[in-house]
Design a protein around this motif. Structure first.
Motif, PDB file in Angstrom:
ATOM      1  N   PRO A   1       0.793  -1.237   0.000  1.00 31.64           N
ATOM      2  CA  PRO A   1       0.000   0.000   0.000  1.00 31.64           C
ATOM      3  C   PRO A   1       0.827   1.290   0.000  1.00 31.64           C
ATOM      4  O   PRO A   1       0.315   2.339  -0.342  1.00 31.64           O
ATOM      5  N   ARG A   2       2.084   1.217   0.399  1.00 32.65           N
ATOM      6  CA  ARG A   2       2.897   2.435   0.502  1.00 32.65           C
ATOM      7  C   ARG A   2       4.342   2.062   0.376  1.00 32.65           C
ATOM      8  O   ARG A   2       4.679   0.922   0.704  1.00 32.65           O
ATOM      9  N   PRO A   3       5.222   2.973  -0.050  1.00 31.06           N
ATOM     10  CA  PRO A   3       4.938   4.293  -0.611  1.00 31.06           C
ATOM     11  C   PRO A   3       4.378   4.190  -2.025  1.00 31.06           C
ATOM     12  O   PRO A   3       4.420   3.136  -2.642  1.00 31.06           O
ATOM     13  N   ALA A   4       3.901   5.323  -2.536  1.00 30.90           N
ATOM     14  CA  ALA A   4       3.163   5.330  -3.804  1.00 30.90           C
ATOM     15  C   ALA A   4       4.012   5.836  -4.967  1.00 30.90           C
ATOM     16  O   ALA A   4       3.500   6.078  -6.042  1.00 30.90           O
ATOM     17  N   VAL A   5       5.290   6.015  -4.739  1.00 36.55           N
ATOM     18  CA  VAL A   5       6.194   6.460  -5.805  1.00 36.55           C
ATOM     19  C   VAL A   5       7.243   5.377  -6.017  1.00 36.55           C
ATOM     20  O   VAL A   5       7.771   4.829  -5.036  1.00 36.55           O
ATOM     21  N   HIS A   6       7.501   5.034  -7.291  1.00 29.92           N
ATOM     22  CA  HIS A   6       8.483   3.995  -7.611  1.00 29.92           C
ATOM     23  C   HIS A   6       9.581   4.601  -8.485  1.00 29.92           C
ATOM     24  O   HIS A   6       9.273   5.221  -9.504  1.00 29.92           O
ATOM     25  N   LEU A   7      10.830   4.406  -8.107  1.00 27.03           N
ATOM     26  CA  LEU A   7      11.964   4.761  -8.972  1.00 27.03           C
ATOM     27  C   LEU A   7      12.550   3.448  -9.480  1.00 27.03           C
ATOM     28  O   LEU A   7      13.077   2.641  -8.703  1.00 27.03           O
ATOM     29  N   VAL A   8      12.412   3.248 -10.791  1.00 30.99           N
ATOM     30  CA  VAL A   8      12.777   1.980 -11.407  1.00 30.99           C
ATOM     31  C   VAL A   8      14.110   2.159 -12.133  1.00 30.99           C
ATOM     32  O   VAL A   8      14.314   3.162 -12.811  1.00 30.99           O
ATOM     33  N   MET A   9      14.994   1.180 -11.970  1.00 35.54           N
ATOM     34  CA  MET A   9      16.328   1.287 -12.579  1.00 35.54           C
ATOM     35  C   MET A   9      16.477   0.229 -13.678  1.00 35.54           C
ATOM     36  O   MET A   9      16.741  -0.931 -13.384  1.00 35.54           O
ATOM     37  N   PRO A  10      16.318   0.624 -14.947  1.00 35.90           N
ATOM     38  CA  PRO A  10      16.452  -0.361 -16.021  1.00 35.90           C
ATOM     39  C   PRO A  10      17.892  -0.834 -16.183  1.00 35.90           C
ATOM     40  O   PRO A  10      18.130  -1.941 -16.656  1.00 35.90           O
TER      41      PRO A  10
END
Ligand SMILES: [Zn+2]
Length: 311
Positions: A164-173
């Motif tokens: 449910p949290r946190p609602a921000v994702h930093l994705v590393m390709p």
């Protein structure tokens, strides 16, 4: 760059009672349920001044939380840096020599160099390598919204997206571009990983709300895998996702942002974000969103992350 020091709402506590674990590695504790199930690791203090991970791991140890199924490993990583905390210089105890979250490659772990962090990573290596699912708990120097950070594998997105949290994702390709983090050690670096490995950045290092969130996320993570009884509600809204495009490592003492930045500011393609000696750091796309701008630029350390919002 000489921003005022933030209030220190959470301070270090004495962890000596948790030094002797049962794994042969100081500050690493393992609890077996005796039943089949996932092996989950929750780690704090990869950076010595990120107290929320310490609070979350202490929460589980203090209460004697034990897994209903599978195996639970709880650890404190950079105790040496943690123990140097000085409230008049609260950002200095992040690390002693090396960033403990950039040295998890074979080259560093099996190389000739030596430091407190390399020794600690070598010591913790078996525990990290054996864990199927890893939650590595961090915090940020600036007071920004919490977010996940993970390599762009479906197994990671599935778990972060189910919580449910946190609602921000930093994705590393393509990884961090500045070293190998704990969550990409060994099998977790590739497609063949046994499970998910995520960093959660819970907010500003010294805020109580950051530690409170770290406890909730740790409990959600354990609940997700069925190690504890917990109703893990699905996220209320779809997450905001960003893709890491480039990590800029500071090259010159004169590194400076065009204006004070804390993270999540956006820039138009080509717009100047910072200068680093003769190097201009410019936005790589429209709505280029920066993450983790250095509070104080230190040559050889990360200055800023440039990301692209994913739609
Ligand atoms: Zn950190």
């Amino acid at each position: 760059m000489n921003a005022p020091l933030p209030a220190i709402e959470v301070t270090p506590r004495d962890l000596s009672a948790y030094r002797a674990g049962n794994t042969g590695i100081d500050y690493v504790h393992r609890f077996e349920s005796g039943k089949p199930g996932p092996h989950v690791m929750i780690n704090g203090l990869t950076h010595g001044n990120e107290f929320c991970g310490m609070v979350a791991v202490c929460h589980l140890l203090d209460r004697g939380v034990r897994p209903k199924i599978g195996t639970l490993t709880l650890s404190f990583a950079n105790i040496a840096a943690y123990q140097t905390f000085d409230p008049t210089a609260p950002f200095e105890s992040r690390q002693i020599t090396h960033n403990l979250n950039r040295i998890w490659s074979k080259a560093w772990l099996e190389g000739e160099d030596d430091s407190i962090e390399l020794r600690r990573a070598r010591e913790m290596r078996p525990a990290v390598a054996e864990a199927e699912h890893i939650l590595d708990i961090h915090s940020t120097s600036q007071d920004v919204v919490p977010f996940w950070v993970y390599p762009a594998f479906a197994r990671n997105a599935a778990v972060a997206g189910a919580l449910p949290r946190p609602a921000v994702h930093l994705v590393m390709p393509a990884g961090l571009g500045s070293g190998t983090p704990l969550i990409q050690h060994g099998a977790h670096a590739g497609a063949e990983a046994p499970g998910a490995a995520l960093v959660v950045e819970c907010g500003q290092h010294f805020k109580q709300s950051t530690s409170d969130l770290a406890v909730e996320v740790a409990l959600d993570f354990l609940g997700h895998y069925g190690l504890i009884d917990r109703d893990v509600l699905p996220p209320a809204l779809p997450p905001r996702r960003f893709e890491l495009l480039r990590t800029h490592v500071v090259q010159h003492e004169s590194f400076a942002f065009v204006r004070p930045l804390i993270g999540f500011e956006t820039f138009a393609e080509g717009e100047l974000i910072a200068t680093d000696g003769p190097v201009e750091i410019r936005a790589l796309c429209d709505d280029c969103t920066i993450f983790m701008p250095a509070r104080k630029a230190i040559v050889g350390r990360e200055g800023v992350y440039l990301t692209k919002p994913l739609r």
